[in-house]
Design an enzyme around this catalytic site. Structure first.
Site, PDB file in Angstrom:
ATOM      1  N   LYS A 482      25.483   7.019   2.055  1.00 29.06           N
ATOM      2  CA  LYS A 482      25.106   8.288   1.429  1.00 29.06           C
ATOM      3  C   LYS A 482      23.917   7.999   0.519  1.00 29.06           C
ATOM      4  CE  LYS A 482      26.769  12.097  -1.486  1.00 29.06           C
ATOM      5  NZ  LYS A 482      27.913  12.636  -2.265  1.00 29.06           N
ATOM      6  N   ASP A 484      21.336   9.284  -2.067  1.00 28.83           N
ATOM      7  CA  ASP A 484      21.213  10.377  -3.029  1.00 28.83           C
ATOM      8  C   ASP A 484      19.852  10.342  -3.732  1.00 28.83           C
ATOM      9  OD1 ASP A 484      22.049  12.630  -4.378  1.00 28.83           O
ATOM     10  OD2 ASP A 484      23.869  11.737  -5.178  1.00 28.83           O
ATOM     11  N   TYR A 485      19.505  11.478  -4.337  1.00 26.95           N
ATOM     12  CA  TYR A 485      18.235  11.659  -5.048  1.00 26.95           C
ATOM     13  C   TYR A 485      18.472  12.765  -6.060  1.00 26.95           C
ATOM     14  CZ  TYR A 485      13.387  13.313  -5.688  1.00 26.95           C
ATOM     15  OH  TYR A 485      12.180  13.713  -6.210  1.00 26.95           O
ATOM     16  N   ASP A 554      26.257  20.492  -3.938  1.00 25.21           N
ATOM     17  CA  ASP A 554      27.273  19.920  -4.821  1.00 25.21           C
ATOM     18  C   ASP A 554      28.371  20.925  -5.130  1.00 25.21           C
ATOM     19  OD1 ASP A 554      26.210  17.411  -4.979  1.00 25.21           O
ATOM     20  OD2 ASP A 554      25.221  17.695  -6.906  1.00 25.21           O
TER      21      ASP A 554
END
Length: 734
Positions: A482, A484-485, A554
């Site tokens: 995974k 993410d940023y 999210d």
């Protein structure tokens, strides 16, 4: 053939299954747009008709011709194919540049063309592709500015069966002087008339992809990003829809950009009711210095015409992106059902806790256990350790390898979270390399989420990221990443670029990111990569080229997800949309949504779980088993079939989506009521795309319906309770 060249009329005709895109070379110099819309089999009389239709205002014209005589040629008055700044077109240009003598005028005219089978790759950029030259044809149109030696090559690829046209632009400096490119759109299309609605996708963190519809008006209307990424606020997409166009009716023109950085997508309507649609890299804070002999390539824009409303447009994007943008071994495969620990534990976990979650996950039928943020350095909150990619020994005494082996010993695959592009000021990496972050010398380094962004314009930084990822993936049994940023760009600058190239930082960063992703995904083809950017903050077609799926938002509340996933599906296929069953009640909205509904909503995307499974009761585990069995039964239709949006949660108190297999033999219907009503009238859901003359049996009820009845009459649902949902499977009877 999908691309035809009429030498006599100097006319190009690009054909796809349902559309035609036509332009000509006026006076042997100027590319003039003639038509974009429903496929034309015979174009005889097109130019004559437009000439008679046009009639330039007499205040400007000596002739009523649409294109006009060259000695009185006003580009402002004709629909152009690719307009340049500095000549007789006064609308928003597709291209502008500054030359060494201070001039900003570009006058590039037709110098030649070539038509080839297949589709060349774009240098350093993601793009759609072909698996055989027979799938598409590509036209490269060369426009030359003789004074400066600048060549602008317009590339058009027509996917005949897939029904899309892809455009990109390449700029070659064949002159003797340096050129500063200040704007370069990937596509610009002029329409005669302004009777359209503009459709965009906007939102924010946890509320992505709201559908906005507004009428075109005089002047400029646009959406953009100046954040360094495509961003939560707007998606790199727009559509023009005729008035009254709906989900399954009306003409719609879609423009989607295969790019992950700063973009602009907009329209301009001038006083002559010419509507210009444009999409490309954002000119804001952009300048690219092109030395003699150098080439600059702009990102790809994908254009889709639909005569069957928004649904027709979306299905074309879904098919193209699912099969000719996504790559790798997972492209045509169903993905594993996963469990992620983030909403269960956040940073507070140890090896025993993760194993306990994994044991329950395995019992329920989950296939992949993902360890999220907090496993490295001294990472016990979000203030520290990004860049220190070594295991936290207090949490994981046996390291990543030891935990992964235990997870695999349970019969599960193991996945791991990274945020490779970021660095914490409180980290060993920052102590060693404080100049490795994006920053402006002498200015305060503003933090976002307690972190800074690594400067991917630097080769040493890119080598570092590739190095640690390679080391971890080579030496541990990891099946999933995974990526993410989690913050936007500020204080934009690079310590290694000269002053005249500081406005190149944002784009060079994206090129650096693509280089890293290309290297890592190529080196580890058996790893499933999922993208994330605080949810959907960088969910764009450029990312789809590298990632097998994406974390859509999210916000995992099922009812909120109805709108988020519906809006996202305007361009993105269901197989890309990560969707999880979360805790009850939801941690942010405190809504009590039944487990059944949470499962159904997640099954219309890429299915998974994200709550503390170690505390799951036997009843919950039993329900999870049923959900996973159902998801496995329908996933091939959901992921690889055609999607039909039936009821919009933006317009009604419910949401309905249908997935139909390519052979029309199996249909999956999802329906969810958001607000129940006392003694409310039944709500009829009318399906679409079925074989109307055939009969379909409902697996859940045993009832048999003709395709015509399912489409014209529909199924009746009573909305007697909030948050109630249904999934029905229909099989075509032989």
């Amino acid at each position: 053939m999908p691309i035809l060249w009429n030498e006599t009329e100097k006319l190009f005709h690009l054909k796809t299954k349902h559309s035609s895109y036509i332009f000509c070379i006026a006076h042997g110099k100027y590319p003039v747009h003639l038509y974009y819309g429903k496929r034309l089999e015979n174009t005889q009389g097109l130019a004559v008709f437009l000439n008679k239709l046009g009639g330039r205002p007499s205040v400007y014209a000596k002739s009523p011709e649409f294109i006009g005589k060259e000695d009185d040629f006003r580009l402002e008055l004709v629909p152009q194919e690719y307009p340049f700044y500095g000549n007789t077109d006064l609308k928003t240009p597709a291209f502008s540049a500054r030359y060494e003598n201070g001039s900003r005028i570009t006058n590039a005219v037709y110098a030649g063309h070539k038509i080839m089978d297949g589709k060349p790759r774009l240098c350093g950029l993601p793009s759609t592709y072909t698996e055989s030259d027979a799938e598409a044809q590509t036209l490269e149109l060369t426009l030359t500015d003789e004074l400066t030696g600048l060549n602008i090559i317009l590339s058009y690829t027509a996917y005949e069966e897939t029904d899309a046209i892809c455009r990109s632009v390449r700029v070659e400096n064949n002159g003797e002087q340096t050129v500063d490119i200040t704007s370069v759109m990937s596509a610009s299309v002029d329409f005669l008339g302004a009777d359209f609605d503009l459709i965009t996708l906007g939102g924010t963190w946890t509320d992505e992809c709201n559908i906005t519809r507004r009428p075109l008006a005089f002047g400029i209307q646009s959406v953009d990003s100046k954040r360094g990424s495509s961003g939560h606020m707007h998606s790199p997409f727009l559509a023009l829809a005729e008035k009254g166009a709906r989900e399954n009716s009306g003409e719609v023109y879609g423009f989607s950009l295969v790019y992950s950085g700063n973009f602009v997508a907009g329209t301009e309507v001038n006083e002559f009711h010419i509507s210009r649609a444009f999409i490309g890299m954002n000119p804001f804070d952009f300048n690219w210095r092109l030395n003699p002999g150098e080439t600059f390539t702009a990102p790809e824009a994908v254009m889709v015409y639909s005569g069957k409303g928004f649904g027709g447009m979306s299905r074309t994007y879904h098919r193209l992106y699912r099969t000719r943008l996504v790559r790798g071994k997972f492209r045509d495969k169903n993905r594993p059902v996963l469990a992620n620990n983030w909403e269960a534990t956040t940073f507070q976990f140890n090896e025993d806790k993760i194993i306990a979650i994994a044991q329950k996950a395995k019992e329920a039928g989950v296939e992949l256990m993902v360890l999220d943020d907090g496993w490295f350095g001294n990472r016990n909150d979000d203030t520290t350790s990004l860049g220190d990619w070594f295991p936290n020994q207090e949490k994981l005494p046996n390291g990543i390898g030891g935990l992964a082996e235990k997870i695999e010993g349970l019969g599960l695959k193991f996945g791991l979270w990274f945020e490779p592009e970021m660095i914490s000021p409180k980290s060993k990496l920052y102590e060693m390399h404080p100049d490795w972050c994006i920053h402006a010398e002498g200015r305060e380094r503003n933090l976002g989420r307690q972190q800074l962004i690594l400067d991917l314009t630097r080769q040493d930084v890119r080598d570092f990221i590739i190095g640690f990822l390679t080391d971890i993936l080579k030496n541990n049994p990891i099946s999933y990443i995974k990526w993410d940023y989690n913050r936007n760009f500020t204080d934009i600058g690079s310590a290694t670029l000269p002053p005249e190239r500081q406005s190149e930082v944002a784009h060079r960063y994206i090129l650096g990111l693509y280089e890293i992703l290309e290297t890592i995904t190529t080196a580890f083809p058996n790893v499933l990569f999922e993208g994330c950017a605080s949810g959907g903050g960088r969910f764009d077609p450029g990312q789809m080229y590298y990632f097998d799926q994406y974390w859509t938002s999210d916000n995992s509340d099922a009812i909120a997800r109805l709108k988020i996933q519906y809006g996202t599906s305007l361009v993105m296929p269901a197989i890309m949309q990560g969707a999880h069953v979360s805790a009850y009640p939801h941690h942010s909205l405190h809504r009590f949504v039944p487990m059944k509904t949470r499962g159904h909503v997640a099954m219309t995307g890429q299915f998974g779980y994200e709550f503390d499974l170690s505390k799951a009761t036997d009843e919950t585990i039993a329900e999870m088993k049923e959900q996973i069995a159902l998801s496995k039964k329908i996933e091939s239709v959901v992921h690889f079939g055609d999607m039909y949006r039936l009821d919009s949660p933006f317009e009604t108190d419910c949401s309905s989506v249908e997935f139909l297999s390519e052979d029309k033999n199996t249909a999956v219907l999802f329906h969810c009521c958001t607000l129940g009503k006392i003694n409310g009238a039944p709500h009829f859901v009318k399906m679409s795309g079925l074989d109307r003359a055939s009969e379909y049996a409902c697996e859940e009820t045993g009832e048999v319906f003709s395709g015509a009845v399912l489409e014209d009459v529909g199924l009746a649902f009573r909305h007697s309770k909030d948050f109630e949902s249904w999934i029905y499977i229909f099989h075509k009877q032989k």
